[in-house]
Design an enzyme around this catalytic site. Structure first.
Site, PDB file in Angstrom:
ATOM      1  N   GLY A 122     -31.219   0.500  11.481  1.00  0.00           N
ATOM      2  CA  GLY A 122     -32.140   1.714  11.543  1.00  0.00           C
ATOM      3  C   GLY A 122     -33.001   1.936  10.337  1.00  0.00           C
ATOM      4  O   GLY A 122     -32.444   1.200   9.392  1.00  0.00           O
ATOM      5  N   PRO A 124     -34.382   3.150   6.625  1.00  0.00           N
ATOM      6  CA  PRO A 124     -33.757   3.347   5.478  1.00  0.00           C
ATOM      7  C   PRO A 124     -33.244   4.912   5.261  1.00  0.00           C
ATOM      8  O   PRO A 124     -33.953   5.653   5.740  1.00  0.00           O
ATOM      9  CB  PRO A 124     -34.775   3.210   4.333  1.00  0.00           C
ATOM     10  CG  PRO A 124     -35.899   2.259   5.093  1.00  0.00           C
ATOM     11  CD  PRO A 124     -35.692   2.429   6.295  1.00  0.00           C
ATOM     12  N   GLY A 125     -32.262   4.950   4.559  1.00  0.00           N
ATOM     13  CA  GLY A 125     -31.872   6.452   4.382  1.00  0.00           C
ATOM     14  C   GLY A 125     -31.313   7.351   5.622  1.00  0.00           C
ATOM     15  O   GLY A 125     -31.258   8.348   5.545  1.00  0.00           O
ATOM     16  N   GLY A 127     -28.336   6.700   6.514  1.00  0.00           N
ATOM     17  CA  GLY A 127     -26.725   6.880   6.491  1.00  0.00           C
ATOM     18  C   GLY A 127     -25.880   5.827   6.946  1.00  0.00           C
ATOM     19  O   GLY A 127     -24.752   5.850   6.927  1.00  0.00           O
ATOM     20  N   LYS A 128     -26.575   4.562   6.970  1.00  0.00           N
ATOM     21  CA  LYS A 128     -25.904   3.288   7.134  1.00  0.00           C
ATOM     22  C   LYS A 128     -24.759   3.050   6.100  1.00  0.00           C
ATOM     23  O   LYS A 128     -23.613   2.831   6.691  1.00  0.00           O
ATOM     24  CB  LYS A 128     -26.852   2.273   7.422  1.00  0.00           C
ATOM     25  CG  LYS A 128     -27.750   2.457   8.382  1.00  0.00           C
ATOM     26  CD  LYS A 128     -28.622   1.278   8.596  1.00  0.00           C
ATOM     27  CE  LYS A 128     -29.730   1.011   7.438  1.00  0.00           C
ATOM     28  NZ  LYS A 128     -30.650   2.175   7.333  1.00  0.00           N
ATOM     29  N   HIS A 340     -49.507  10.192  25.641  1.00  0.00           N
ATOM     30  CA  HIS A 340     -49.366   8.552  25.510  1.00  0.00           C
ATOM     31  C   HIS A 340     -48.154   7.912  25.797  1.00  0.00           C
ATOM     32  O   HIS A 340     -48.070   7.126  26.712  1.00  0.00           O
ATOM     33  CB  HIS A 340     -50.179   8.241  24.128  1.00  0.00           C
ATOM     34  CG  HIS A 340     -50.125   6.781  24.085  1.00  0.00           C
ATOM     35  ND1 HIS A 340     -51.410   6.019  24.085  1.00  0.00           N
ATOM     36  CD2 HIS A 340     -49.096   5.742  23.703  1.00  0.00           C
ATOM     37  CE1 HIS A 340     -50.954   4.693  23.767  1.00  0.00           C
ATOM     38  NE2 HIS A 340     -49.705   4.545  23.890  1.00  0.00           N
ATOM     39  N   GLU A 341     -47.124   8.475  25.062  1.00  0.00           N
ATOM     40  CA  GLU A 341     -45.741   8.039  25.053  1.00  0.00           C
ATOM     41  C   GLU A 341     -45.195   8.310  26.516  1.00  0.00           C
ATOM     42  O   GLU A 341     -44.399   7.524  26.984  1.00  0.00           O
ATOM     43  CB  GLU A 341     -44.820   8.601  24.013  1.00  0.00           C
ATOM     44  CG  GLU A 341     -45.241   8.098  22.742  1.00  0.00           C
ATOM     45  CD  GLU A 341     -45.306   6.594  22.468  1.00  0.00           C
ATOM     46  OE1 GLU A 341     -44.680   5.837  23.237  1.00  0.00           O
ATOM     47  OE2 GLU A 341     -46.138   6.009  21.826  1.00  0.00           O
ATOM     48  N   HIS A 344     -46.493   5.659  29.001  1.00  0.00           N
ATOM     49  CA  HIS A 344     -45.335   4.388  29.040  1.00  0.00           C
ATOM     50  C   HIS A 344     -44.056   4.612  29.817  1.00  0.00           C
ATOM     51  O   HIS A 344     -43.459   3.951  30.406  1.00  0.00           O
ATOM     52  CB  HIS A 344     -44.964   4.052  27.503  1.00  0.00           C
ATOM     53  CG  HIS A 344     -45.951   3.417  26.983  1.00  0.00           C
ATOM     54  ND1 HIS A 344     -46.983   2.462  27.342  1.00  0.00           N
ATOM     55  CD2 HIS A 344     -46.706   3.786  25.693  1.00  0.00           C
ATOM     56  CE1 HIS A 344     -47.862   1.838  26.535  1.00  0.00           C
ATOM     57  NE2 HIS A 344     -47.735   3.113  25.431  1.00  0.00           N
ATOM     58  N   ASP A 418     -51.199  -1.853  22.386  1.00  0.00           N
ATOM     59  CA  ASP A 418     -50.730  -2.081  23.813  1.00  0.00           C
ATOM     60  C   ASP A 418     -51.703  -2.811  24.772  1.00  0.00           C
ATOM     61  O   ASP A 418     -51.354  -3.855  25.384  1.00  0.00           O
ATOM     62  CB  ASP A 418     -50.880  -0.526  24.454  1.00  0.00           C
ATOM     63  CG  ASP A 418     -49.537   0.331  24.097  1.00  0.00           C
ATOM     64  OD1 ASP A 418     -48.767  -0.035  23.460  1.00  0.00           O
ATOM     65  OD2 ASP A 418     -49.753   1.694  23.988  1.00  0.00           O
TER      66      ASP A 418
HETATM   67  P1  ADP Z   1     -29.278   3.976   4.234  1.00  0.00           P
HETATM   68  O1  ADP Z   1     -27.937   2.935   3.992  1.00  0.00           O
HETATM   69  O2  ADP Z   1     -29.197   4.020   6.091  1.00  0.00           O
HETATM   70  O3  ADP Z   1     -30.395   3.573   3.767  1.00  0.00           O
HETATM   71  P2  ADP Z   1     -27.610   5.908   2.945  1.00  0.00           P
HETATM   72  O4  ADP Z   1     -26.093   5.616   3.622  1.00  0.00           O
HETATM   73  O5  ADP Z   1     -27.809   5.094   1.547  1.00  0.00           O
HETATM   74  O6  ADP Z   1     -28.693   5.391   3.780  1.00  0.00           O
HETATM   75  O7  ADP Z   1     -28.001   7.552   2.700  1.00  0.00           O
HETATM   76  C1  ADP Z   1     -28.435   7.848   1.298  1.00  0.00           C
HETATM   77  C2  ADP Z   1     -27.815   9.389   1.484  1.00  0.00           C
HETATM   78  O8  ADP Z   1     -28.495  10.085   2.264  1.00  0.00           O
HETATM   79  C3  ADP Z   1     -26.381   9.364   1.592  1.00  0.00           C
HETATM   80  O9  ADP Z   1     -25.523   9.330   0.239  1.00  0.00           O
HETATM   81  C4  ADP Z   1     -26.352  10.929   1.984  1.00  0.00           C
HETATM   82  O10 ADP Z   1     -26.362  11.782   0.975  1.00  0.00           O
HETATM   83  C5  ADP Z   1     -27.700  11.275   2.633  1.00  0.00           C
HETATM   84  N1  ADP Z   1     -27.669  10.941   4.168  1.00  0.00           N
HETATM   85  C6  ADP Z   1     -28.103  10.115   5.097  1.00  0.00           C
HETATM   86  N2  ADP Z   1     -27.844  10.305   6.122  1.00  0.00           N
HETATM   87  C7  ADP Z   1     -27.136  11.470   6.325  1.00  0.00           C
HETATM   88  C8  ADP Z   1     -26.119  12.038   7.421  1.00  0.00           C
HETATM   89  N3  ADP Z   1     -26.466  11.659   8.620  1.00  0.00           N
HETATM   90  N4  ADP Z   1     -25.281  12.903   7.071  1.00  0.00           N
HETATM   91  C9  ADP Z   1     -25.384  13.421   5.787  1.00  0.00           C
HETATM   92  N5  ADP Z   1     -25.712  12.864   4.682  1.00  0.00           N
HETATM   93  C10 ADP Z   1     -26.724  11.556   4.862  1.00  0.00           C
HETATM   94 ZN    ZN Z   2     -48.666   2.878  23.488  1.00  0.00          ZN
END
Ligand code: ADP
Ligand code: ZN
Ligand code: MG
Length: 516
Positions: A122, A124-125, A127-128, A340-341, A344, A418
């Site tokens: 997914g 960036p950012g 929560g992976k 549009h979406e 589809h 498309d």
């Molecule tokens: P990714 O690895 O997907 O790039 P991160 O796990 O490093 O994302 O997320 C960075 C920070 O963003 C986390 O440490 C947290 O503070 C915040 N964060 C992201 N997603 C969530 C979530 N679903 N719930 C709570 N905090 C989140």
């Molecule tokens: Zn389209």
């Protein structure tokens, strides 16, 4: 790969083993790399500037896991599932694994085969990394973290031995979670930008992973935002065979993330988290956290009173202005993208229900892409003429919906990729597949052998015109379903496949009642 198959693969974006069909709306923005690269899987797209803001925090967290020289070190993860908001589906999957990590013997006794590797994918950012750490924290097992780019870029020539070293340490620890971030850096499709170094590293990873048994209680979690770029070998059974999507949060989910991160912050009474959640379309969890933090810093500088609505608004614009394009579409643009979406989605539900619609969204999906449809195609060995035609219709349905709903004067640039892809398919039908009226003729072969064999451009054009007319009448016949869909999309930004199906089913049964 035969050319026609290549064209189909481009359409179905045979990402990984599952092959995910994605149609997306170009925003018509020219970005650095031209129009959105069609191979950018939608799940991997997000405002990069915002991601950049989120980066430092994430980096810091990961750095804890690294000893000197970047060699991975174990550490106990302090966070738990309580620190994750919104990612319910991913949490659900990880909870099963927690039980396994706690009592692997139990699973071994029953002869259960646990997933050896879990792939979180997914933008960036989202929560992976957080999820992986939370799993280790919940189960109370050590967490080993390394980034794919550490293996490949920094340590040329030693990637494979790094992998083995990491697994050796982990094995000594007993039950544990091994986390490999940015696995795309080492696991890129081998045909694209292949290097010996990378291949060796990848092979080492694969062979280490196959050395585990269920009784070991080791789980390897990898994260990527480029599922499409991964080598399919990584996704085979016994490897990263459980894949969990970690998507950008929708409005409700943003609210729960904001709630979680504002718990330790004094908020003035004029603050409405609901209002912020509504404003922050396309923000990831990390950017939401960052927004609250900016606001807290503003309030702290002032030194008196709580965090006010004003602080949050300043922080919001600061976050937005930091990005290279405004993230939030105007209400009118959102309506157009939703139309549009929905086109589809409706065409796909009506014409190709065997391809499971997984999500329709008008959340911006990265540089230039303004919305998307995600379909998981049915497994099949051969595509027939009907299926290819339906595929063309589904691709054209975004443009058709624009025309049917908004009129032919109000077409947008959003359909560009498309129609390019539909055109490639139609050309394949005419040139290679004998599907343009003369069932026993390959126009391409004819051109090659006789120097001329009739005009394949005309033949392709005719297919496209027929399919477009068919799609427009389909949408016109079910205009009520189309309308309910796009209105629901404007309202909630993103619909699961089931939600979209329910909306369409309801509208179709209304239509039937009215005509009866
Ligand atoms: P990714 O690895 O997907 O790039 P991160 O796990 O490093 O994302 O997320 C960075 C920070 O963003 C986390 O440490 C947290 O503070 C915040 N964060 C992201 N997603 C969530 C979530 N679903 N719930 C709570 N905090 C989140
Ligand atoms: Zn389209
Ligand atoms: Mg991360």
């Amino acid at each position: 790969m035969k050319k026609w198959y290549a064209a189909l693969a481009a359409v179905s974006l045979a990402a990984a083993a599952g092959g995910i069909i994605i149609t997306f709306t170009d925003g018509g923005f020219e970005s650095a790399g031209g129009l959105v690269s069609r191979l950018l899987i939608v799940a991997s797209l997000v405002g990069f500037a915002i991601a950049a803001i989120a980066r430092p925090a994430a980096r810091k967290a990961e750095a804890v896991g690294k000893g000197r020289g970047g060699v991975s070190d174990r550490f106990r993860s302090a966070c738990t599932f309580k620190d994750v908001a919104a990612n319910d589906q991913a949490l659900q999957s990880l909870m099963e694994l927690k039980d396994y990590l706690e009592t692997p013997e139990k699973y071994a006794r029953y002869g259960a085969r646990m997933p050896r590797g879990v792939l979180l994918y997914g933008p960036p950012g989202t929560g992976k990394t957080l999820l992986a750490r939370a799993l280790a924290g919940e189960a109370g097992v050590p967490f080993f973290a390394l980034s794919g780019s550490d293996f490949v870029e920094k340590f040329v020539g030693v990637g494979a031995s790094r992998v083995r070293e990491l697994f050796r340490k982990a094995r000594r620890a007993g039950r544990c979670v091994i986390f490999i971030d940015e696995i795309d850096a080492m696991g890129k499709r081998r045909d694209e930008a292949s290097s010996d170094e990378r291949d060796q590293t990848l092979n080492a990873l694969l062979s280490e992973m196959s050395g585990f048994y269920t009784g070991d209680g080791v789980i390897v979690i990898a994260a990527t935002n480029r599922l499409d770029a991964l080598d399919p070998a990584l996704l085979r059974p016994g490897r990263f065979d459980r894949q969990i999507e970690v998507d950008l949060p929708g409005r409700e989910q943003r609210l729960s993330i904001l709630r979680l991160h504002s718990k330790n912050k004094p908020m003035a009474s004029d603050v409405s988290l609901d209002e912020i959640a509504a404003q922050t379309i396309s923000f990831s969890g990390a950017s939401l956290e960052c927004l609250l933090n900016e606001a807290a810093i503003l309030a702290a500088k002032r030194g008196q009173g709580d965090i006010t609505r004003q602080d949050l608004q300043c922080a919001f614009y600061k976050t937005i202005a930091g990005s290279d394009r405004p993230m939030a579409a105007t209400p009118e643009e959102r309506r157009i993208i939703a139309v549009h979406e929905s086109g589809h989605a409706l065409a796909s539900l009506l014409l190709a229900p065997e391809n499971r619609l997984a999500r329709v969204s008008i959340l911006p999906a990265g540089r230039g892409a303004a919305g998307y449809n995600l379909c998981i195609p049915a497994e099949r060995v051969m595509l027939g003429k009907k299926e290819i035609e339906n595929q063309i219709c589904v691709l054209l349905a975004g443009r058709a919906a624009e025309q049917v709903v908004n009129g032919s004067e109000a077409l947008t640039a959003g359909a560009s990729s498309d129609i390019a892809r539909a055109t490639e398919l139609a050309a394949a039908m005419a040139m290679d597949l004998g599907m343009a009226g003369e069932p026993a003729v390959s126009l391409k072969a004819l051109n090659r052998c006789c120097g001329s064999g009739g005009n394949s451009a005309d033949a392709s054009r005719k297919i496209l015109a027929d399919m477009y007319a068919r799609t427009c009448s389909l949408l016109e016949a079910h205009i009520e379903a189309l309308e309910s869909l796009w209105k629901a999309l404007v309202e909630s930004e993103s619909l699961s496949g089931d939600q979209a199906r329910a909306i369409v089913d309801r509208a179709l049964s209304n239509e039937r009642q009215q005509s009866a």
